[in-house]
Design an enzyme around this catalytic site. Structure first.
Site, PDB file in Angstrom:
ATOM      1  N   ARG A 221       0.858  -1.188   0.000  1.00  0.00           N
ATOM      2  CA  ARG A 221       0.000   0.000   0.000  1.00  0.00           C
ATOM      3  C   ARG A 221       0.895   1.239   0.000  1.00  0.00           C
ATOM      4  NH1 ARG A 221      -2.084  -3.400   4.186  1.00  0.00           N
ATOM      5  NH2 ARG A 221      -4.197  -4.117   3.742  1.00  0.00           N
TER       6      ARG A 221
ATOM      7  N   HIS B 117      -3.614   2.179  -5.807  1.00  0.00           N
ATOM      8  CA  HIS B 117      -3.985   0.811  -5.438  1.00  0.00           C
ATOM      9  C   HIS B 117      -3.911  -0.161  -6.628  1.00  0.00           C
ATOM     10  CE1 HIS B 117      -5.052  -0.358  -1.437  1.00  0.00           C
ATOM     11  NE2 HIS B 117      -6.012  -1.153  -1.823  1.00  0.00           N
TER      12      HIS B 117
ATOM     13  N   HIS C 165      -4.390  -9.128   4.637  1.00  0.00           N
ATOM     14  CA  HIS C 165      -5.831  -9.052   4.872  1.00  0.00           C
ATOM     15  C   HIS C 165      -6.221  -9.984   6.007  1.00  0.00           C
ATOM     16  CE1 HIS C 165      -6.436  -7.805   0.397  1.00  0.00           C
ATOM     17  NE2 HIS C 165      -6.257  -6.754   1.165  1.00  0.00           N
TER      18      HIS C 165
END
Length: 189
Positions: A41, A139, A165
């Protein structure tokens, strides 16, 4: 919420061609590479220190240990550095003017300060705009990373862990599907 568009190979080449023409081309290239080849990110890229990526001898680490403070969910994780990214980071190391300052930001502004995640997002948007790639964002590289892993048969559990995640459904939302992929899938039968 609309997903960031994943540029195709031709568009990625065009993006990298634009990067070469920028004032800080080595820095801008490594930003793109960290996104596409490590799935980082922008906040994670902005937070990286030289010592997170290079060891005391100046060699590229095989793994980047992201500190909890670097990540969106405030959970530390390990990022594995593949051969392509290793080569890119080795080239990038040659751009350091003097000896490496391991506490310095890996990616710095012209004033030698760390980028903020927001400023890095703006840089990505500028690069995509100059390359004429609509719908792409900071992204896009992360989505490309996750999608390529999925299309190469990597387990979703592994992808989920690599992406940092907590939930499989989050990872599944990142995976892009197109007609060519569906055509290949049914040919397996």
């Amino acid at each position: 919420m609309k997903q960031a568009r994943i540029p195709n190979e031709t568009e990625l080449k065009r993006l990298l061609a634009v990067v070469v023409t920028t004032r800080y081309s080595a820095r801008n290239r490594i930003i793109v590479m960290l996104s596409y080849y490590a799935g980082l990110r922008v906040g994670e890229i902005a937070a990286l220190k030289v010592g997170d990526v290079y060891d005391a001898d100046g060699n590229v680490r095989e793994q980047i240990a992201l500190k909890a403070a670097y990540t969106k969910g405030n959970h530390a994780r390990v990022v594995f550095v593949n051969a392509k990214l290793t080569r890119e980071l080795e080239k990038f190391a040659t751009s350091f003017k003097t000896t490496m300052d391991f506490d310095a930001p890996l990616i710095s502004t012209q004033k030698r300060k760390a980028f903020s995640a927001n400023t890095l997002c703006q840089l990505f948007m500028d690069l995509y705009s100059k390359a004429g790639i609509d719908g792409a964002s900071s992204h896009s590289g992360r989505r490309s990373f996750i999608t390529k892993l999925a299309h190469n048969g990597v387990s979703t559990k592994v992808i989920m862990t690599l992406a940092g995640h907590k939930h499989l459904t989050t990872t599944q939302r990142y995976i892009d599907v197109n007609d060519e992929m569906m055509r290949k899938a049914v040919e397996v039968l």
